[in-house]
Design an enzyme around this catalytic site. Structure first.
Site, PDB file in Angstrom:
ATOM      1  N   LYS A  81       5.557  -1.513 -10.236  1.00  0.00           N
ATOM      2  CA  LYS A  81       4.592  -0.561 -10.101  1.00  0.00           C
ATOM      3  C   LYS A  81       4.901   0.806 -10.788  1.00  0.00           C
ATOM      4  O   LYS A  81       6.230   0.960 -10.659  1.00  0.00           O
ATOM      5  CB  LYS A  81       4.194  -0.336  -8.601  1.00  0.00           C
ATOM      6  CG  LYS A  81       3.243   0.623  -8.090  1.00  0.00           C
ATOM      7  CD  LYS A  81       3.155   0.539  -6.567  1.00  0.00           C
ATOM      8  CE  LYS A  81       1.951   1.673  -5.999  1.00  0.00           C
ATOM      9  NZ  LYS A  81       2.020   1.351  -4.740  1.00  0.00           N
ATOM     10  N   SER A 155      -2.234   0.830  -2.933  1.00  0.00           N
ATOM     11  CA  SER A 155      -2.266   1.350  -4.042  1.00  0.00           C
ATOM     12  C   SER A 155      -1.274   0.443  -5.327  1.00  0.00           C
ATOM     13  O   SER A 155      -1.813   0.829  -6.290  1.00  0.00           O
ATOM     14  CB  SER A 155      -1.541   2.560  -3.843  1.00  0.00           C
ATOM     15  OG  SER A 155      -0.047   2.549  -3.509  1.00  0.00           O
ATOM     16  N   SER A 179       0.168  -0.268   1.371  1.00  0.00           N
ATOM     17  CA  SER A 179      -0.267  -0.708  -0.016  1.00  0.00           C
ATOM     18  C   SER A 179       0.421  -1.862  -0.692  1.00  0.00           C
ATOM     19  O   SER A 179       0.259  -2.386  -1.699  1.00  0.00           O
ATOM     20  CB  SER A 179       0.268   0.656  -0.869  1.00  0.00           C
ATOM     21  OG  SER A 179      -0.299   1.711  -0.685  1.00  0.00           O
TER      22      SER A 179
END
Length: 609
Positions: A81, A155, A179
């Site tokens: 990420k 996210s 997330s």
């Protein structure tokens, strides 16, 4: 050589065993198959950067004596990420004005690369990890892998998407409010939200530093837990890293007890409600006992994360960027971050006091249970719906996730079948800090029993291997019990009350003798190593290392703990007896075990005994 798609860790390892020179061509082919037109990716390395990683991998193999098998993740690609640093690569957090070159790997990335893994790309996210939707990125929304009209969840949207499509076997995300779980539920994969502080957050751009966790996505429960074991561990350079206390159970028993919210909310989503009801029936079929729990304190704590002073943590992390470059901020993210300026230091302390009180209430309520069971998300929304109500629907997604880090709990998001509309449904197990291993033990059973396709790949879970029992973890002691501590016996509670878990039935090597000791209450046997003997039936239990000393302190003379040899050659800790006590004891070796002896005694005594 073609890239591997939808492979588990074991399948990647088996491929390299068959093709020891396959790392470079396979990873080059994989990289060539990826495209920046895919919204999941924010950065893909060029050939030179890949070559640099492969050169470093070669150096690690050489340092390990030239054997690639010494590196448990040799040549396995993974995604990161883009709020987590990879040394020499840009980190953007999905904000063009923030982009900077990372000077070194985040600690979790460094540990994975040291184990032989190779970073293949960095993934899209809700800007500054603020959102559960996967749409708050200037680089575009990441679509759901089952139906592109729907959100992917965030996210950690890009990481979940890459795993669900089988592009990489695992990926790193982050989880502050869900997330690492919501995207797993929306894409039919496994998401581990580990105990805070187990995986170092050094090198991760903070969202809420007190509550941030590095999360892990994979196609299987076993892979998520294995990656966590490699990436995790105490980091003295991370002020919020914690050493493992070695007090938690290693597994769940055959009939765990799960709490379920007494009032479930699905916001009118009947498909989600039916899917969760079906999951409840499936859990009961696997032997799980379900009981309602008052969800009020969980709900109240969840509301604190965005409706209270905790939002100011995000303002501390990225407020300066927002003020300097307002044009680069997603409008919804900017509004959330700006709201932190409305709270005072006094508000923050009041919020912390309330958090602590609610967290204590929650942990006490969960104490009688193995885990809390919740829907990963109560509903899912289309991209169009999310454009109309970006805040309300995001809040709905966090109904069963927002409280977890505030209460210092760990969580495991699991696939739970497909809804009537073909979208994935997910469940999440939530337990006290450091119960990650226990959650994984049940998660493996659940996933194996459900036999769902892996992510969006269409592939099925590989057959369970009938392999030998796993070795105990470093925070557990494997103990052989032979008498009154066996399952159902009078002293078994001394094990179970300390989180010990039955691993297997076994037998000693044929060099032991068993005696019924005189004048012991409750009756106990003594096990002694001898020149001639027999195999004696034992049970093997894993007991948390930090609870082992207090267990041993309760053992009365003439018994003690030593090292026993099992029939298969393994050596474990186990009960032994002082030879001095054998003068008045009865040799019962011929029975082969304590249960057989007691059964014979009961039969001889007759029904009126």
């Amino acid at each position: 050589m073609q890239p591997i798609t939808a492979g588990t860790l074991a399948e990647w390892q088996q491929f390299y065993q068959r093709h020891p020179d396959g790392v470079k061509p396979v990873l080059a082919a994989l990289l060539a198959s990826l495209s920046m037109d895919d919204a999941a990716w924010l950065y893909l390395p060029d050939e030179a950067l890949l070559e640099l990683q492969l050169a470093e991998l070669g150096e690690r193999v050489a340092a390990a004596g030239g054997d690639p098998r010494a590196l448990p993740l040799y040549g396995i690609p993974f995604a990161v990420k883009d709020n987590i640093d990879v040394g020499g690569w840009p980190t953007s957090a999905a904000c063009p004005a923030f982009i900077r070159q990372a000077g070194e790997d985040a600690e979790v990335v460094a540990r994975l690369r040291a184990a032989g893994a190779v970073v293949i790309g960095k993934t899209n996210l809700d800007q500054f990890a603020t959102g559960l939707v996967g749409t708050r990125s200037p680089y575009g929304a990441v679509p759901n892998t089952f139906n592109p009209a729907y959100v992917s969840g965030g996210s950690s949207s890009g990481s979940a998407s890459a795993v669900a499509r089988g592009l990489v076997p695992f990926a790193l995300g982050t989880d502050t409010a869900g997330s690492g779980r919501v995207p797993a539920g929306f894409n039919n994969i496994v998401g581990l939200k580990p105990t805070k502080g187990w995986l170092s957050a050094r090198g991760v751009l903070p969202a809420c530093r007190l509550n941030d966790c590095v999360s892990i996505f994979a196609l299987t429960v076993g892979d998520t837990h294995r990656i966590a074991g490699i990436a995790g561990g105490y980091d003295a350079r991370d002020a919020y890293s914690r050493p493992h206390p070695a007090t938690a159970p290693a597994a769940m028993g055959a009939a765990p007890r799960f709490a379920v919210p007494d009032q479930l909310e699905f916001f009118g989503d009947k498909d989600a409600e039916r899917a969760f009801t079906a999951a409840l029936r499936g859990l009961e079929a696997q032997g799980v006992a379900l009981a309602p729990i008052d969800f009020t304190p969980f709900r109240r704590l969840a509301e604190q994360l965005y409706a209270g002073a905790w939002v100011a943590e995000r303002t501390v992390a990225v407020g300066d960027i927002m003020r300097a470059h307002p044009e680069s901020m997603d409008p919804v993210v900017a509004a959330i971050v700006a709201n932190g300026d409305n709270y005072s230091a006094c508000d923050a302390w009041r919020a912390e006091y309330q958090r602590a009180e609610l967290a204590r209430t929650i942990n006490q309520a969960l104490a009688p249970f193995d885990a809390l069971l919740v829907p990963t998300s109560p509903t899912i929304r289309t991209l169009e719906e999310m454009r109309r109500e970006p805040v309300l629907y995001n809040s709905q997604f966090g109904t069963y996730t927002n409280f977890t880090n505030l209460a210092d709990l760990c969580a495991l998001a699991l696939p739970a079948g497909l809804r009537d509309d073909g979208l994935p449904a997910g469940i999440t197990l939530i337990a006290p800090a450091w119960h990650d291993r226990a959650l994984a033990s049940f998660g493996r059973r659940w996933q194996q029993g459900l036999d769902l396709p892996l992510g969006a790949t269409g592939r099925r879970l590989p057959p369970a291997a009938a392999a030998a029992v796993e070795a105990p973890a470093a925070d557990q002691v494997r103990l052989a019990v032979v008498g009154a501590h066996l399952t159902g016996m009078p002293l078994n509670g001394q094990l179970t009350s300390r989180g010990a878990v039955l691993v297997e039935a076994s037998e000693t090597a044929p060099c032991y003798r068993l005696y019924a000791l005189a004048d012991t209450r409750p009756p106990k046997p003594g096990l002694v190593k001898a020149d001639t003997g027999a195999g004696i039936v034992v049970e093997l239990w894993d007991i948390p290392l930090a609870r082992f000393g207090e267990f041993v302190a309760e053992i009365p003379a003439p018994l003690g703990i030593g090292t026993l040899t099992l029939a298969d050659g393994r050596c474990v800790k186990g009960f032994i007896c002082e030879p001095l006590a054998l003068g008045s004891a009865l040799d019962i070796t011929a029975y082969g075990g304590w249960r057989a002896y007691l059964a014979d005694q009961a039969q001889a005594a007759g029904p009126l005994a």
